[in-house]
Structure formats: C-alpha cells, structure tokens
Design a protein around this motif. Sequence first.
Motif, PDB file in Angstrom:
ATOM      1  N   TYR A   1       0.804  -0.995   0.029  1.00  0.00           N
ATOM      2  CA  TYR A   1      -0.002  -0.190  -0.074  1.00  0.00           C
ATOM      3  C   TYR A   1       0.846   1.239   0.184  1.00  0.00           C
ATOM      4  O   TYR A   1       1.725   1.492   0.906  1.00  0.00           O
ATOM      5  N   LEU A   2       0.610   2.111  -0.974  1.00  0.00           N
ATOM      6  CA  LEU A   2       1.433   3.233  -1.016  1.00  0.00           C
ATOM      7  C   LEU A   2       1.201   4.249  -0.125  1.00  0.00           C
ATOM      8  O   LEU A   2       0.033   4.415   0.217  1.00  0.00           O
ATOM      9  N   ARG A   3       2.333   4.837   0.576  1.00  0.00           N
ATOM     10  CA  ARG A   3       1.941   6.195   1.542  1.00  0.00           C
ATOM     11  C   ARG A   3       2.427   7.161   0.763  1.00  0.00           C
ATOM     12  O   ARG A   3       3.566   7.587   0.269  1.00  0.00           O
ATOM     13  N   PHE A   4       1.687   8.331   0.704  1.00  0.00           N
ATOM     14  CA  PHE A   4       1.840   9.691   0.103  1.00  0.00           C
ATOM     15  C   PHE A   4       2.185  10.585   1.235  1.00  0.00           C
ATOM     16  O   PHE A   4       1.286  10.870   1.930  1.00  0.00           O
ATOM     17  N   ARG A   5       3.249  11.211   1.262  1.00  0.00           N
ATOM     18  CA  ARG A   5       3.597  12.036   2.542  1.00  0.00           C
ATOM     19  C   ARG A   5       3.562  13.630   2.094  1.00  0.00           C
ATOM     20  O   ARG A   5       3.924  13.865   0.907  1.00  0.00           O
ATOM     21  N   ASN A   6       3.210  14.436   2.738  1.00  0.00           N
ATOM     22  CA  ASN A   6       3.216  15.809   2.719  1.00  0.00           C
ATOM     23  C   ASN A   6       2.348  16.181   1.536  1.00  0.00           C
ATOM     24  O   ASN A   6       2.862  16.754   0.416  1.00  0.00           O
ATOM     25  N   VAL A   7       1.228  15.615   1.454  1.00  0.00           N
ATOM     26  CA  VAL A   7       0.187  16.019   0.507  1.00  0.00           C
ATOM     27  C   VAL A   7      -0.545  17.397   0.377  1.00  0.00           C
ATOM     28  O   VAL A   7      -0.822  17.894   1.521  1.00  0.00           O
ATOM     29  N   SER A   8      -0.033  18.340  -0.471  1.00  0.00           N
ATOM     30  CA  SER A   8      -0.436  19.678  -0.437  1.00  0.00           C
ATOM     31  C   SER A   8      -1.845  20.105  -0.405  1.00  0.00           C
ATOM     32  O   SER A   8      -2.342  20.961   0.047  1.00  0.00           O
ATOM     33  N   ALA A   9      -2.460  19.190  -1.129  1.00  0.00           N
ATOM     34  CA  ALA A   9      -3.887  19.785  -1.441  1.00  0.00           C
ATOM     35  C   ALA A   9      -4.879  18.366  -1.813  1.00  0.00           C
ATOM     36  O   ALA A   9      -4.415  17.438  -2.348  1.00  0.00           O
ATOM     37  N   ASP A  10      -6.225  18.438  -1.414  1.00  0.00           N
ATOM     38  CA  ASP A  10      -6.993  17.277  -1.908  1.00  0.00           C
ATOM     39  C   ASP A  10      -6.859  17.321  -3.644  1.00  0.00           C
ATOM     40  O   ASP A  10      -6.966  18.610  -4.063  1.00  0.00           O
ATOM     41  N   GLY A  11      -7.102  16.290  -4.183  1.00  0.00           N
ATOM     42  CA  GLY A  11      -7.187  16.131  -5.690  1.00  0.00           C
ATOM     43  C   GLY A  11      -6.321  14.872  -6.169  1.00  0.00           C
ATOM     44  O   GLY A  11      -6.001  13.919  -5.392  1.00  0.00           O
ATOM     45  N   LEU A  12      -6.651  14.815  -7.451  1.00  0.00           N
ATOM     46  CA  LEU A  12      -6.224  13.358  -8.158  1.00  0.00           C
ATOM     47  C   LEU A  12      -4.806  13.327  -8.637  1.00  0.00           C
ATOM     48  O   LEU A  12      -4.394  14.491  -9.028  1.00  0.00           O
ATOM     49  N   VAL A  13      -4.240  12.277  -8.435  1.00  0.00           N
ATOM     50  CA  VAL A  13      -3.022  11.846  -9.015  1.00  0.00           C
ATOM     51  C   VAL A  13      -3.200  10.899  -9.836  1.00  0.00           C
ATOM     52  O   VAL A  13      -4.122   9.976  -9.398  1.00  0.00           O
TER      53      VAL A  13
END
Lengths: 688, 688
Positions: A184-196
């Motif tokens: 399961y990937l962990r995305f750290r320090n996500v700046s804003a809600d939205g799609l990647v």
Amino acid sequence: MATSAGDAPWIAYPGDYAIWQGNRVQARRVERGAYLSPFWPQYSHHSRVWFKRHFTLSRPETVRFDCDGNAQVCCALTGQVMSAVTNVFTVPAGTNVFVRIGVENSRHPPMIRIDGPTVRTDSSWLVEWHPDEDAPAEELRQFAKANEKPSDWRMRRRLESPVCQKSICGDHLFADFVRETYGYLRFRNVSADGLVRVIYGESEDEALDEDITHCDSWELLRLTAGDEFVAENPHGFRYVHVIPVDPDVSVGSLAMDYEWNDLPRKGSFRCSDDELNRIWDVADRTLELTCREVFIEGVKRDHWVWSGDAVQSCLMAYYRNGDFEGAKRTLWCIRGKDPLKMHLNGIIDYSFYWLIAIRDFDLYAGDAAFLRQVYPRMKSLLDFVSGRLDENGRPAWRPGATPYGDDWVFIDWAKEDLHGKEGVCSFEMVLYARALESAAYVAERVGAKDEAAAYLSQSRRVRDDVMRTFWNDEKGALMHLLKFDGSLSGQLTSYPNLFALAYGYFDADRAQRVFEGVILNESITSFQTPYMRFYEMDLLCGKGRHGQVLDSIKSYWGGMLKEGATSFWEAYNPDEKGAEHFAMYGRPFARSLCHAWGASPVYLFGKHFLGVRPTSSGYSSYAVEPHLGSLEWMEGTVPTPRGIVKVSVRKDHVEVVGSPDGTGTLVWNGQTRRINPNARIALNGEWQ
Amino acid sequence: MATSAGDAPWIAYPGDYAIWQGNRVQARRVERGAYLSPFWPQYSHHSRVWFKRHFTLSRPETVRFDCDGNAQVCCALTGQVMSAVTNVFTVPAGTNVFVRIGVENSRHPPMIRIDGPTVRTDSSWLVEWHPDEDAPAEELRQFAKANEKPSDWRMRRRLESPVCQKSICGDHLFADFVRETYGYLRFRNVSADGLVRVIYGESEDEALDEDITHCDSWELLRLTAGDEFVAENPHGFRYVHVIPVDPDVSVGSLAMDYEWNDLPRKGSFRCSDDELNRIWDVADRTLELTCREVFIEGVKRDHWVWSGDAVQSCLMAYYRNGDFEGAKRTLWCIRGKDPLKMHLNGIIDYSFYWLIAIRDFDLYAGDAAFLRQVYPRMKSLLDFVSGRLDENGRPAWRPGATPYGDDWVFIDWAKEDLHGKEGVCSFEMVLYARALESAAYVAERVGAKDEAAAYLSQSRRVRDDVMRTFWNDEKGALMHLLKFDGSLSGQLTSYPNLFALAYGYFDADRAQRVFEGVILNESITSFQTPYMRFYEMDLLCGKGRHGQVLDSIKSYWGGMLKEGATSFWEAYNPDEKGAEHFAMYGRPFARSLCHAWGASPVYLFGKHFLGVRPTSSGYSSYAVEPHLGSLEWMEGTVPTPRGIVKVSVRKDHVEVVGSPDGTGTLVWNGQTRRINPNARIALNGEWQ
C-alpha cells in the motif's frame, strides 16, 4: 468451567473460508485504472449452516463458545438452548447427546469454535447448509484462539522506504523500492486534495511510460491533503511514478506498507554455487510475494488464482515453508462450489491439474480430513468432465463455454498454435488419465473402494486410447492432435510426450525413444515459459540429468538475474533484448515480472538435489536421495507436516537429520539407510 | 456531463437483495435467550455478477456511476475501461455499444446505479453470475438516489416511553409500553456493568412469569454502566421486566426505539360501527409491526417468513398501504434460489401458496419485469414439485425431507389431525391445480405460450383427478384423504371444499351443495385461526354474505379486542379464558399476540366492502362493487400502483373517485358505470 487446552480450531463449511478470501483477493485486480473481474464464476459462502456432532459424556461439560460473524451468536441443542451473551454453555451428560448449532452470517462464512475438554470443534463435526447433505467441517488451523476471528485475519505489514526518489518532469515524483514488492503506497506531505495518476512499474521503463495505453498498472487516486495518505488498494511494483492531475496537488515523498504472510522460514538451500544461491533467494522472494491469502499467479497484473499456475505454487510452497494451509485454501478457491458452469478457469487442462494436485497435496500434507471434505467436489468435477466428453469418451475442445467462446485448451504460451480447436489434443488425454488416477487414490483413502476401482479402470481406458490413437511409431512420439475427421494432424510437440513420460505411461522401449527423440531434441522441446520448464526440469531430474538441469537453471533463471530480475518472470526468452523482455499479449509492459511459476528452483532443489520427497501420505514415510549434480556441496532443510528434514551433502559425505515423526530412507551412492525420527544419519563415500 | 433526471434505480441480481435482507431479519429470532435459525435452507447472494446491456448512441454519453459494496467499484466496457475513482464514465457513440460491468461484493449483493440520459440502469439490463444464464436485472425502487445505498437502508426509528414503569419484587423494573410494539430497549441510568435478564411480554402474565421455561421471549444482556445502554437486538413486546442478575446492576428507567417501515398511509377505512373502526386500526397496527424489510409472521417469536402467512400479508398490504416493493421482497425471500432442497418452509401447501401469490401480485402490482425475473423460479419450483409426485401424479406426503422427518402437510392448526401422513390430501391437490393456473397465467404474460398451455392442461388434469377421486356424492363434499391403499378415509373437513369452491372448481350443483352442506355447516367449518378465517371470510363475501361476515368479524376480532388485544393474535378461541389465550404449542406463552394473519379485516374491508379489486394486471382495469352489509355508511381509500381509489357509501348514495390512471367499473344496486381516471362518479339509490 472445566479446563481446556485453549487450542480448539475454528471450523467452517468446507472451502467457504478460502472461497471468501479468494473472492477478496481476486477483487484486487486493478489494471489500467479499472478493476477487472475473473471471467469464471465466483461462488459465495453459505449464509447459514448447521454444525452438528454427537457426544457421550459421563458428566455435564461447560464449554467456551465463540462465533465469527455479525449475526447473533447462536446455539440450539436438542431440548436445550444457550444464551448468546455468556459465550458459555453446558452440554448435559448422556450417551450420544446431539449438539447442533446454527450460525447465520451474510458477510463472512459462519464459523464457530468450542473449547471444552471433550466438546470441542474439529473436523469430526458435520456441517450442513441443507438437510440433504452432511459435509465434514473444515478446521481453520491458523486460527486457534478465541480472540482471533478468521474473518479478521490479515497479513502482516511493515513500513518500507524507497532506495531513492526524485522529482522528474517538473512536478512528477519517481521512486525505486529496490526490488519487486507488494503493498500500500504512502503519500507524504500532500499539499492539497485532488487527483493524481500513479503508474506502478515492475520495470523503470514501465513506470516512466506515461502513455496510459502502454502501462498496465496505473490508477487514479483522489488524495486528501495532510501529512500522510495511504492507498486503499495494494499493488505489485518496484518503481512508482506519481503524476499530479489536479493542479495544486503535490506529494512530498513516498513510502509503502509491505504486506506478506509472515510464516516461519522452514525450507532452505545453500550450495557451492553463489549464482544458484541467488536464484534460490529470488525464487523465495517471488513466492513470498505471490503466496498470500491464496496463491496468486502474479502481483502486478492478475491477482487471479489460475489452477495451472497455483498447483505449481503449491509444490513450491511444500518445499519453501510448508504452507499447507495456504495450499489448501488455494485448492478450495480454484475449485469453488457446485453447480459447475465451466472448467476451472475455463481451461480443460486446469480442471485436470487441480484433480492431480489433490493427490500431491495428500502426499505432502497428509490431510485425511481434507480428502473427506474435497472428494465430493472431485467427483462432481469429474462428472462435469464426463458430461463434456465427445462420443469416443475424449475431452475434446468444445465451443461456447466461456466469454472466449469455448472450452479453452491452454497447454502453454508458445509460438505455435497448441490449442487444438480442430479436434482432441493428446495432452488433454494424458492429463485426464492422471486426474482419474488421482481421484482413484483419494477414493481409496476415503474408503470408497468401488469408486476407486471405477476411476482406475477409466484411467486405464484413457491411457490405452492415447497410446492406440496418438502414437506414431515412425516418429517415436505421441502426435499432438486428432482431428475431427479422425485423422492425426502432422503436429508433433513435446507436451503430451513429456507428461506421459513423467506419469510412466509408456512402455520401456517407447519411453526410451520419447526421451531421446523428443525430450532431449531441442528442435522439438524448447519452452518459452518457466511454467513448462518446471515439468521439463522435474522430468530431467527424474531421469538423473541433474547436471544438465543445473546448467539450464543457471542459463535460464540466471539469465533473468543478469537482466536485473528481483523476482522471476512469467516468460523469458534469452534472445530478446532490453524492453522486449517486458512485452506480452501485444502490449509493451503486459509481462508479469513477478510470476509464481517462475520460482520452480525452490521445488527442484528441495525435491531433486536435497532429494527429499514423501513416499506415502503426509511424509509418514519419505525418501532422501541427494544429488549434487555438478555442485561441490549443498545443504538445506525441507519442511514436512511432521517436522523438518535436514540434509547436508559433500562430495564424500552425506548427513541427514530425520523429521521428529515419520520414517525416511536415505539413498546415497547405492547405499540405503533407514532414517528414524529425529535421528542423525551420516554416510561416507565418494560421490559418483 | 449530460444532464440526467437523477432518478435511475439501483439494480441487482433478481431476488438477491431480498434474500440478503431476509437472512438478516430471520437471524433476529431470539427465543428463550438463544437465536433460533429457520430449519429450511438459507440462500446467499451471488458475490460477483456481470451487468450487461447494449446501447445505441448518436453521440458519446458521460454518465454518473455508483456501486454498492466494499469491493472496488468496477466497470469494464469492451475495449474501454473506467477509473474507480471518478464515478463517471463515457460510453462511446455507436450502434449496439456493449456495456458490461462486473461487480464483486462478498458482504452485500453487488448493485449498481447509472444515471445518464440514455445509459441508465433499469430492468432492461441483463445480469449473469455465470455465462450460461442471463437474468433480467431487478430494480430496487425504494432506492433511487446515489447517496442511498440499498445495503445501508434501515427502517425509521423513534423514541418512545412506557405509559408506566415501576419497581417490583425489590430491584426488578417493570414497564408497560401501552400497546404491542417492536424495537430496541433503552436502559437509562445503569449503575454498573453486568448482566440482567430481560423478559419481554406481549401479556402482563408473560412478562411477570420468571420461570424461564415458561416465557418464550427473554434474553440475558450485559449492560455497561452509564446514562444509557441501547439493546442491539430488537424485540416485539408490550411489557418489559428487567431482573438484575449481577448484584450491583440496577436500571433507573426504560424507554425504547420503535422501528417501523415509514411508508405513506394510502389505505383507509371508516364506517358507522366504531368497533369495526377499532378492528381496522388494530389490524393496521398489526401490519405496521409485521410488514418490515420482509413480511414476518409475528414480532415476538418467529421473525421467519412463512409462505402461507406472508402471502396473506401481501394481500393485506395491497389494501393497507400498497407496499408492492415489500410484497415483492417477501416473495423473493420465501422462494430463495436454486437448487431447491425442500418445499418452501418445508411445507407442501406453502410451495403452492407462493406460486398462487405470484398471479395475485401481478393483478395488484402489475410488475411485468418481476414476472420475467421470477418465472424461471416458478418453473424450477414446479419441477421440484413434479419430482416429488407419487406414481399417480399426486402431491402425496413424503417422508424424510426436513428435520421434522417429512414433507410437511400443514393446512392449519386444528384440533383434528389434518396432516395426511397416510396418503394424499385433497387440499394439496386443489392448491396444486391453482398453482399450475398461476404458472400458466405468468407464462402467458412473459410470452411462453406453449408452457402456459402445458401448465393449464396439467391444472385441468389435477382438477379432474380431485373431483373424480375425492368427491363423495352422499356427503356432497370432497373427502379429506386418499389413503395409500387407494381407499378414501372417512375424514371430512372444510379445507379442500372451501378452496375448491373459492377457485370455482365445482360445477353449479356441487358448488351449491358444498356451500350449504359444508361451508355453512358449523359442525364441519369452525376454524381456530384467523389464518383460515381469512379464506372463509373471503369466500363468504364472494357469496354475498357480507352481513354474516360483519357479524363474524365483530364476534371473532371484536372478541380479541374485548380481551385487551392491541394487535391481532395467532389463534383465538372465544371459549378460552384469561391466560389460556396465551398458550400454544404446549407452552404457556408461546402464542403470538401480534400475528400478521390476524389482520385480514384490512383486506376484507377494502376488497369486499369498499369493493375495490383489480380485474387485470396492476389495476389497468378494476372493479368497485361496494357492499354495506349491515352498516349505515362507510368510506375509505384503496391504494393501487396507478394511484388511489376513493370510495364513499351511504345507504342511498355511493361516490367513487377513480385512480389517476386505469379504468374502473362501478357496480351498485344493479347499475354499472365506467370510472375514468381521476373522475368522480356518484350514484343514488337505496341500498338493497
């Protein structure tokens, strides 16, 4: 309350737990942004079953009772009922006191656990979902404790970080997790809600290719801003490429939760050749990734449980860590339930492999309860097979059974057309004969002697038919295809010959001619997949060609290592270069680079080099026949249901420590020694 | 995105939603502290299904997509896939573009909703769980909105307090909730963690009886200390008695969350007799309590969906509030799926009642899609019935099918033995003939003309056989039992005669003899249950005996009111006194005091007094034939799928307002008038 050992297993309707887990696992196939469902039918667990058993007690027994589900905990005894609250009930003294417990659970399979000194759950209980049928209950052996509900069971997770990550193309993020992995990937320090858009790559090329028609394994994720966002769905990958879709979204860094089935390491192998040791390690990693709740074929793409692949995973697992429970779940998951609506995975050969695997399972795992549970489903599968035979009693290709339009004759991925749509393939006949032998073996073991005899006689009929119909004496081989017009096609392949030889279906003369003229003939036998290499290597070892096999392993599996493999592949052709290795099915990155069937060295080293194999059910007796091939030395361990067998071999010395239970026979340089439980046996003598 | 109405329904595999809800509801039976599971098989929803439809679009269409489940949302189009994240996908322009969506969900039935202008979910979609079979998808009409997932749907709850509560026997707490109710108990000011025993009583006697072998409805609850503890499981009761088991536990006061299916009130009835108005109100309350996710027979005890009971609930619901969706869920839940392993509820008559109810459902609800969905299951049930006929083609009693040991011939609770274990009951033959007529009707409606003719001819054969074999000309009646030796037993009961008369199976002469000699003969016809009274009253009304029926209603149902009933009972015998009314099945409080089959006055008043009934599918045409009986006046409304029909009757005046759609015929005092949609019709003339 009377004391109890606290180790009673949970029990369930046979197969339901594995079928439920298998549905969960197979639902994880997400490819090019979309979930892809298996094209074969998915079965459901029974929502309500009755568990039943009679007990004879000289005094009343008060027992601990647990139930898995969100329905009311329930219990009904004849003339006596218990409360759902206390988790305890008392069985009165008496002769043949009938205990009958109905459990309803729509979400998970209904399961119970009773832990009294006499009244306790095990596979001697019966379970019914309708009153016509009493099935033997299945023990879920990994789940003994009351506070571990089988439906809550999850594999272990561990935080891992990439060896390097960097920004590319401005706002893209790219990470390399060192080797093939799953989780399961962990995305750290996500700046804003939205799609990647996340592109998962087993190769760097795959992760970097932004053409969504090229890469198989990508998904759109809607991140939420914050310190950390954890992906809900696991993926198989080594490289990750994150591309912001919504403008304000940026990701600081990546990590992942690695997920694996954390079982004790029981099998091992080390030898004088470091390349072979690396091959064993990478095969081990390949199996760690693919042997999960059930044994899946690959972690990037399918997540589906294909019988032909999985029965090889089972044989490998017997040598890797003795995960008999995982093998059993896998076999249940493949088989599913009745009514049968198509061949297993829609493939004729895959129905036969599954049947054959049940005997193998018994030899390695020795699970009499499983045989009682699964035998009715062997019979109904063979009934299904019978209903689709042609007028001569042969398993012909048949149209219209699957979305592909027909019963699929798979055999192998190959350059030539193997699929026999113009008639009957001898390969299918050979597997059918072996499947009937396996059914006869199981019938015998469960006490159905008449049925055993009938299956054996059917097997004999099919064998005779193969030899009479497909043998070409001029070529010294079984031909591939009997056409619908009754004539043999000119096609000659190694497949039916390899299997008929392995199963001992040729007489001595023909066996010799086939071995030399077909198997050792590179113009006929040249497999593109580790899948068929498995059977080829198995046969060559059986014929004493250990040196040749080591050479093949070093060139074929060693070849993948030289290409940078950190797990073994779905297919490998040494003639291909660079990104050609990643292409398959007409797509540039469709090839799976972590494919269970690539891990066969684990099996080959254990069975044919350390030479440990069961000779009767569940290793109650076993053989140890070590072969060094061209090695200087080797040592290792083989797990059995009766404990570990340890083997150490030098050119002039062999040493074996027997498992704590079961009796072995050491064969070494023409000498034979009995191996008593736990005993150490050493023999000297120059290796010949 | 293209605009859409936002009202597309969720769709599912036919019946799966109701079967899943039915399993949940039936799992709530907790009796004498223990969950009791239905003894008939419980079916499961399919874990993975494919939804399929072709669309022809002149331009691409982007649609909103929703999916019910915890599995990945999924969609696969031929050659095109969609992301699980966006909940939107685009169907390309073209002719016969194939949309195919696989959904996996082990927990709930897989369901989808697509809300585009052209591409939208409805019952024209097909759904398969295996490739051999395409079933028409079922629309879940109560759940149109995307944010209301069918699996999340729960009935409404409302806080209610007892009219009085008091301490008794020192530390016990006793409360009276005024009338029969159903829901979740709230314990306020709980002093400490610990066990209490809760006795739920429909009568005060039941709640006060502390002998746990006497009271049926008690449970042990482990309370946690605090302001409020809410019970997890709902119960049916009027009185509650809380007894601390653990010493320190005390409860300050009690309240409850009443739970009911909050549908609009569409049916009504008021007349010049206040006792009859009270009877209608209490019947209405009885149905509010028992018509839930599915229609259960009683709220205290069973929670099981018994076909014989439920098909009466359906007929009552058609008049009470037009809950056609609830009736449909109930019919699915009773039928379950294939393979069939026993008669519905294990009872031969109950299989037949279910088949008969399908035609009734169509007359009242007019649901052509449902007929297409359910017809295959009518056929397989009739195949099951055929497989169990005796050598003369008769539905004989058969041993060994249920835990009770045999196919159950129920008929009714009566003092005499009706169950026909010595042969064939004419009652079952009569129901069988009617069931075949119903199948013929449905076959005709779904376009299976040959099958319709075959069912009709079978029905005719059975009718002829009944008349030939069971008619006793001396007694002027069908005899009850044909013994295995081929002779008629001397037993004469009203049951087969009542039903054959209602179905029009007698010629005019025999009909007259049976009506006068059997039905009106109190020495033969004297039913103990509202269940059979339903059919008796229905017939008497059909024979114009409205005054006699009103007298019966006032004495029988009025008799229950005089005994203090706040909902109608499972059985009532005016000769019994006091607590005798509560006993049944050999236990002092086993009788259900809120039993759906007790509510038939709602049906009788609507159908036979207001006189509104469909004359073709779904009230596309209907009749209004009011009968005042002995009343001075009456008025009321009858719900139909095409709107409400309003009827007001005085002795010299009748006024009808037609439903917004459909064409009616008013029959009054020999006059006949057409009722146009929404039109008001009035007729004068003294009632005769």
